[in-house]
Design a protein around this motif. Structure first.
Motif, PDB file in Angstrom:
ATOM      1  N   MET A   1       0.707  -1.150  -0.008  1.00 49.65           N
ATOM      2  CA  MET A   1       0.074   0.103   0.035  1.00 49.65           C
ATOM      3  C   MET A   1       0.829   1.180  -0.020  1.00 49.65           C
ATOM      4  SD  MET A   1      -3.080   0.389   0.057  1.00 49.65           S
ATOM      5  CE  MET A   1      -4.740   1.397   0.619  1.00 49.65           C
ATOM      6  N   LEU A   2       1.931   1.316   0.593  1.00 52.80           N
ATOM      7  CA  LEU A   2       2.827   2.373   0.966  1.00 52.80           C
ATOM      8  C   LEU A   2       3.332   2.580  -0.595  1.00 52.80           C
ATOM      9  CD1 LEU A   2       4.409   4.551   2.567  1.00 52.80           C
ATOM     10  CD2 LEU A   2       6.149   2.547   2.921  1.00 52.80           C
ATOM     11  N   LEU A   3       3.663   1.537  -1.418  1.00 50.57           N
ATOM     12  CA  LEU A   3       4.454   2.043  -2.717  1.00 50.57           C
ATOM     13  C   LEU A   3       3.472   2.265  -3.852  1.00 50.57           C
ATOM     14  CD1 LEU A   3       6.915  -1.268  -2.651  1.00 50.57           C
ATOM     15  CD2 LEU A   3       7.481   1.355  -2.165  1.00 50.57           C
ATOM     16  N   ARG A   4       2.125   1.967  -3.347  1.00 51.52           N
ATOM     17  CA  ARG A   4       1.117   2.265  -4.408  1.00 51.52           C
ATOM     18  C   ARG A   4       0.882   3.706  -4.465  1.00 51.52           C
ATOM     19  NH1 ARG A   4      -3.410  -2.254  -3.791  1.00 51.52           N
ATOM     20  NH2 ARG A   4      -1.733  -4.276  -4.429  1.00 51.52           N
ATOM     21  N   HIS A   5       0.921   4.310  -3.279  1.00 49.23           N
ATOM     22  CA  HIS A   5       0.388   5.642  -2.953  1.00 49.23           C
ATOM     23  C   HIS A   5       1.349   6.722  -2.649  1.00 49.23           C
ATOM     24  CE1 HIS A   5      -3.727   4.063  -3.437  1.00 49.23           C
ATOM     25  NE2 HIS A   5      -3.488   3.011  -2.690  1.00 49.23           N
ATOM     26  N   ASN A   6       2.779   6.295  -2.500  1.00 50.33           N
ATOM     27  CA  ASN A   6       3.630   7.233  -1.742  1.00 50.33           C
ATOM     28  C   ASN A   6       4.921   7.327  -3.073  1.00 50.33           C
ATOM     29  OD1 ASN A   6       5.787   8.665  -0.823  1.00 50.33           O
ATOM     30  ND2 ASN A   6       4.606   7.952   1.113  1.00 50.33           N
ATOM     31  N   TYR A   7       5.145   8.575  -3.867  1.00 47.45           N
ATOM     32  CA  TYR A   7       6.105   8.580  -4.717  1.00 47.45           C
ATOM     33  C   TYR A   7       7.446   8.405  -4.059  1.00 47.45           C
ATOM     34  CZ  TYR A   7       8.961  10.626  -8.329  1.00 47.45           C
ATOM     35  OH  TYR A   7       9.906  11.117  -9.399  1.00 47.45           O
ATOM     36  N   ASN A   8       7.458   8.991  -3.006  1.00 46.06           N
ATOM     37  CA  ASN A   8       8.746   9.134  -2.224  1.00 46.06           C
ATOM     38  C   ASN A   8       9.251   7.696  -1.909  1.00 46.06           C
ATOM     39  OD1 ASN A   8       9.226  11.954  -2.563  1.00 46.06           O
ATOM     40  ND2 ASN A   8       8.132  12.205  -0.749  1.00 46.06           N
ATOM     41  N   ALA A   9       8.490   6.843  -1.432  1.00 47.85           N
ATOM     42  CA  ALA A   9       8.620   5.659  -1.000  1.00 47.85           C
ATOM     43  C   ALA A   9       9.033   4.704  -2.152  1.00 47.85           C
ATOM     44  CB  ALA A   9       7.586   4.817  -0.166  1.00 47.85           C
ATOM     45  N   THR A  10       8.475   5.011  -3.488  1.00 46.24           N
ATOM     46  CA  THR A  10       8.913   4.292  -4.580  1.00 46.24           C
ATOM     47  C   THR A  10      10.301   4.700  -5.090  1.00 46.24           C
ATOM     48  OG1 THR A  10       6.615   4.437  -5.309  1.00 46.24           O
ATOM     49  CG2 THR A  10       8.258   3.826  -6.889  1.00 46.24           C
ATOM     50  N   GLN A  11      10.447   5.637  -4.900  1.00 43.00           N
ATOM     51  CA  GLN A  11      12.071   6.367  -5.167  1.00 43.00           C
ATOM     52  C   GLN A  11      13.036   5.764  -4.132  1.00 43.00           C
ATOM     53  OE1 GLN A  11      12.826   8.303  -7.816  1.00 43.00           O
ATOM     54  NE2 GLN A  11      10.886   8.202  -8.536  1.00 43.00           N
ATOM     55  N   TYR A  12      12.697   5.456  -2.945  1.00 37.15           N
ATOM     56  CA  TYR A  12      13.604   4.929  -1.933  1.00 37.15           C
ATOM     57  C   TYR A  12      13.694   3.455  -2.394  1.00 37.15           C
ATOM     58  CZ  TYR A  12      15.619   3.442   2.331  1.00 37.15           C
ATOM     59  OH  TYR A  12      16.478   2.845   3.181  1.00 37.15           O
ATOM     60  N   LEU A  13      12.659   2.778  -2.868  1.00 35.52           N
ATOM     61  CA  LEU A  13      12.737   1.253  -3.706  1.00 35.52           C
ATOM     62  C   LEU A  13      13.617   1.182  -4.583  1.00 35.52           C
ATOM     63  CD1 LEU A  13      11.851  -1.445  -3.038  1.00 35.52           C
ATOM     64  CD2 LEU A  13       9.993  -1.116  -4.597  1.00 35.52           C
ATOM     65  N   GLU A  14      13.670   2.159  -5.546  1.00 30.26           N
ATOM     66  CA  GLU A  14      14.332   2.212  -6.627  1.00 30.26           C
ATOM     67  C   GLU A  14      16.107   2.468  -6.401  1.00 30.26           C
ATOM     68  OE1 GLU A  14      12.923   4.985  -9.524  1.00 30.26           O
ATOM     69  OE2 GLU A  14      10.995   3.966  -9.664  1.00 30.26           O
ATOM     70  N   LYS A  15      16.289   3.268  -5.183  1.00 29.28           N
ATOM     71  CA  LYS A  15      17.495   3.607  -4.763  1.00 29.28           C
ATOM     72  C   LYS A  15      18.217   2.062  -4.128  1.00 29.28           C
ATOM     73  CE  LYS A  15      19.775   6.171  -1.224  1.00 29.28           C
ATOM     74  NZ  LYS A  15      19.588   7.068  -0.070  1.00 29.28           N
ATOM     75  N   LEU A  16      17.233   1.508  -3.556  1.00 34.61           N
ATOM     76  CA  LEU A  16      17.762   0.126  -2.889  1.00 34.61           C
ATOM     77  C   LEU A  16      17.989  -0.882  -3.967  1.00 34.61           C
ATOM     78  CD1 LEU A  16      15.189  -0.240   0.240  1.00 34.61           C
ATOM     79  CD2 LEU A  16      17.771   0.163   0.300  1.00 34.61           C
ATOM     80  N   GLN A  17      17.089  -0.746  -5.227  1.00 35.28           N
ATOM     81  CA  GLN A  17      17.212  -1.714  -6.226  1.00 35.28           C
ATOM     82  C   GLN A  17      18.458  -1.672  -6.955  1.00 35.28           C
ATOM     83  OE1 GLN A  17      13.702  -1.763  -8.553  1.00 35.28           O
ATOM     84  NE2 GLN A  17      12.733  -2.839  -7.102  1.00 35.28           N
ATOM     85  N   LYS A  18      19.224  -0.414  -6.924  1.00 30.19           N
ATOM     86  CA  LYS A  18      20.490  -0.180  -7.435  1.00 30.19           C
ATOM     87  C   LYS A  18      21.521  -1.135  -6.738  1.00 30.19           C
ATOM     88  CE  LYS A  18      19.545   4.265  -8.941  1.00 30.19           C
ATOM     89  NZ  LYS A  18      19.884   5.805  -9.034  1.00 30.19           N
TER      90      LYS A  18
END
Length: 55
Positions: free
Chosen positions: A1-18
């Protein structure tokens, strides 16, 4: 739910995926969220998004 509605959390996940695979990044984010909830309940505070996504 956090990743669906929060742009900043999505960006943080992409940072971790690097640094790691997608599965490990999701697992790390879930672990961090779990620790956050534990301390929120312990200290009786509200969720602070900026502090959560700080690192």
């Amino acid at each position: 739910m956090l990743l669906r509605h929060n742009y900043n959390a999505t960006q943080y996940l992409e940072k971790l995926q690097k640094r790691m695979s997608k599965a490990k990044a999701l697992s790390a984010l879930a672990h961090k969220l779990g620790r956050c909830v534990y301390y929120m309940l312990k200290k009786e505070t509200v969720f602070d998004e900026t502090r959560f996504l700080k690192r």
